[in-house]
Design an enzyme around this catalytic site. Structure first.
Site, PDB file in Angstrom:
ATOM      1  N   ARG A 146     -22.534 -14.636   6.209  1.00 44.77           N
ATOM      2  CA  ARG A 146     -21.958 -13.475   6.891  1.00 44.77           C
ATOM      3  C   ARG A 146     -20.683 -13.933   7.596  1.00 44.77           C
ATOM      4  NH1 ARG A 146     -27.452 -13.540   7.686  1.00 44.77           N
ATOM      5  NH2 ARG A 146     -28.600 -11.708   6.901  1.00 44.77           N
ATOM      6  N   LYS A 148     -28.822 -14.231  11.761  1.00 45.92           N
ATOM      7  CA  LYS A 148     -29.477 -12.943  11.991  1.00 45.92           C
ATOM      8  C   LYS A 148     -30.994 -13.058  11.898  1.00 45.92           C
ATOM      9  CE  LYS A 148     -29.353  -8.137  10.352  1.00 45.92           C
ATOM     10  NZ  LYS A 148     -28.743  -7.221   9.355  1.00 45.92           N
ATOM     11  N   HIS A 170     -18.108  -7.711   4.550  1.00 45.58           N
ATOM     12  CA  HIS A 170     -19.376  -7.990   3.881  1.00 45.58           C
ATOM     13  C   HIS A 170     -19.200  -8.100   2.371  1.00 45.58           C
ATOM     14  CE1 HIS A 170     -23.256  -8.647   5.574  1.00 45.58           C
ATOM     15  NE2 HIS A 170     -23.893  -7.920   4.679  1.00 45.58           N
ATOM     16  N   ARG A 224     -19.754 -11.629   1.012  1.00 50.05           N
ATOM     17  CA  ARG A 224     -21.160 -12.008   0.818  1.00 50.05           C
ATOM     18  C   ARG A 224     -21.696 -11.385  -0.472  1.00 50.05           C
ATOM     19  NH1 ARG A 224     -25.665 -13.793   3.862  1.00 50.05           N
ATOM     20  NH2 ARG A 224     -27.527 -12.456   3.848  1.00 50.05           N
ATOM     21  N   HIS A 260     -32.311 -14.142   3.455  1.00 51.91           N
ATOM     22  CA  HIS A 260     -33.041 -12.876   3.560  1.00 51.91           C
ATOM     23  C   HIS A 260     -34.494 -13.140   3.950  1.00 51.91           C
ATOM     24  CE1 HIS A 260     -30.087 -10.592   0.716  1.00 51.91           C
ATOM     25  NE2 HIS A 260     -29.673 -10.610   1.971  1.00 51.91           N
ATOM     26  N   TYR A 285     -29.333  -7.326  -6.114  1.00 50.39           N
ATOM     27  CA  TYR A 285     -28.390  -7.989  -7.026  1.00 50.39           C
ATOM     28  C   TYR A 285     -29.014  -8.289  -8.387  1.00 50.39           C
ATOM     29  CZ  TYR A 285     -26.206  -8.831  -2.488  1.00 50.39           C
ATOM     30  OH  TYR A 285     -25.649  -8.672  -1.232  1.00 50.39           O
TER      31      TYR A 285
END
Length: 353
Positions: free
Chosen positions: A198, A221, A273, A276, A299, A308
Site C-alpha cells: 500500500r 493494516k 491503489h 497495488r 490479506h 485477481y
C-alpha cells in the site's frame, strides 16, 4: 377468600397481597381467576432493586467518543474512522443513541444515495457504526439492541479493478521523473509496483527495513509484519536514497500530479491503489500462485485475493473445455440450416402455379 362466585357463573377476584395494593377483576372461569390471583401475588413479592440503572441518555456522538476511548484508538485508522462516524452523527441530528432506529438510518442512507455517494462507501460507514454498538455492548457499556441489526447492506455492481499495462507503467515512471520537487515519489511508486505494498506502507519505509535483498513492512493494516524480496539493484538504489535524504517525504499529492500529467485515466478512488492492483494483476497473469499472492499482499482472507483470480491464464479454463458447444461445428450447422431453407424456398417456387 380472595376468589368468590358471583352466583351467575362468573368468578370475582378481590386480593390485596400487600397493604395498599388491591386487585379486583371478574372472570368467566375459576381457572382464569386463580391464575390472575397468583400473578398479582407474584408481582408484589418480586424484589425491587435499591439502585436501578438510570436510562442511558448519551447522544450518538458521545457514544462514538466512548468507543474510541475504549477500543477505536487500537485500530490503525481509528482516528479517521472516528471522524467519519462523528460526521455521520451530525447528519443524523446527533440523536440520543438509545432512541436511534433503523428508520433513521434508512432515511440517512437514502439522502446520501441521492446526493451521489458511492454505495460501497455508504456500506462501509454503516459497518463502522454497527461495530461501535457491537463493541460497546460486548464491553458492557450499553445493554440495548444494536439499531443497525435491521439494516441490510446495499447491493451494487462490483467494479472491475484497474491496473496499468507495461506501456502505462513506462508513461507513469517518465512523468514521475519530471517531478523535480519530490524525489521520493518515483521510488515510493516503484516499491508499490515491486512488492504490492500500500502507498502508506511504502512511504513509511526506513533504511533498517531494507536489507538482504528484501523489504519488511511494519505497522500494516492487518497488524502483521511481512517481508517481500526485491532485486539487489533496487535495494542499492533505496539504500543510496536513504543515506542521502534520510527517509521518504509525504508525496502522494506529487504522485497524483504525475499520474494526471501522464494522461492515464483511472476510475474514481483508484489513484494510488492502482499500483497495488497492478502488481497483483501482473503477478497472476504471469502464472503466480493465488495463495502466494495472498501472503505477499497481506490479506487476512483469501476472498480479497480472489478478485485477481480471473486474470490467471488457467482460471476457469474448464468453461471453454466443458461447455456443451465444445467440439460442435456450429458453423457447418448454420450452413446446413441455411442451405435447407434455400432448397425449401426453391421447391415452393417450382410448385407454385
Amino acid at each position: 377468600m380472595s376468589i368468590t362466585s358471583t352466583g351467575d357463573g362468573r368468578w370475582k377476584v378481590d386480593v390485596e397481597p400487600v397493604k395498599g395494593r388491591r386487585f379486583r377483576k371478574t372472570f368467566k372461569t375459576k381457572a382464569e381467576a386463580t391464575r390472575f390471583e397468583a400473578s398479582c401475588r407474584l408481582d408484589c413479592i418480586k424484589a425491587t432493586p435499591w439502585n436501578p440503572t438510570p436510562k442511558d441518555k448519551r447522544k450518538l456522538s458521545a457514544l462514538i467518543e466512548r468507543w474510541y476511548d475504549l477500543h477505536g484508538h487500537t485500530i490503525t485508522s481509528g482516528r479517521r474512522r472516528k471522524n467519519t462516524l462523528l460526521l455521520m452523527a451530525t447528519r443524523l441530528g446527533d440523536p440520543i443513541a438509545i432512541k436511534l432506529t433503523g428508520t433513521h438510518l434508512a432515511q440517512l442512507r437514502r439522502s446520501e444515495l441521492e446526493s451521489g455517494a458511492v454505495p460501497k462507501s455508504i456500506n462501509n460507514r454503516f459497518t463502522y457504526l454497527k461495530a461501535v454498538f457491537n463493541e460497546l455492548r460486548r464491553l458492557g457499556d450499553i445493554d440495548y439492541p444494536n439499531p443497525l441489526d435491521s439494516i441490510k447492506p446495499l447491493k451494487f455492481q462490483e467494479r472491475q479493478l484497474s491496473y496499468l499495462s507495461i506501456h502505462q507503467i513506462a508513461l507513469l515512471i517518465a512523468a514521475l521523473d519530471n517531478l523535480k520537487r519530490s524525489p521520493s515519489a518515483r521510488l515510493v511508486a516503484e516499491v508499490c509496483l515491486a512488492t504490492g505494498a500500500r502507498w502508506s506502507e511504502a512511504e513509511s519505509l526506513t533504511l533498517a527495513q531494507v536489507s538482504q535483498d528484501a523489504v519488511t513492512f511494519i505497522n500494516t493494516k492487518s497488524k502483521r509484519t511481512r517481508t517481500i524480496p526485491i532485486s539487489a539493484a533496487f535495494q542499492k538504489r533505496l539504500h543510496a536514497f536513504f543515506e542521502k535524504h534520510g527517509r521518504f517525504t509525504s508525496c502522494m499529492h506529487s504522485f497524483r500530479s504525475a499520474l494526471a500529467a501522464s494522461g492515464i485515466t483511472l476510475p474514481r478512488g483508484q489513484s494510488t491503489h492502482v499500483l497495488r492492483h497492478t502488481f497483483a494483476s501482473h503477478f497472476i497473469m504471469n502464472g503466480g500462485n493465488i495463495l502466494t499472492l495472498k501472503e505477499v499482499l497481506g490479506h487476512s482472507s483469501l476472498t480479497m485475493t480472489m478478485r485477481y483470480a480471473h486474470l490467471s491464464p488457467s482460471h476457469l479454463r474448464d468453461a471453454l473445455r466443458l461447455n456443451p458447444l465444445d467440439g460442435f461445428d456450429t458453423s457447418s450447422t448454420h450452413e446446413k440450416a441455411t442451405k435447407g431453407k434455400s432448397l425449401k424456398n426453391q421447391s415452393s417456387a417450382t410448385d407454385a402455379p
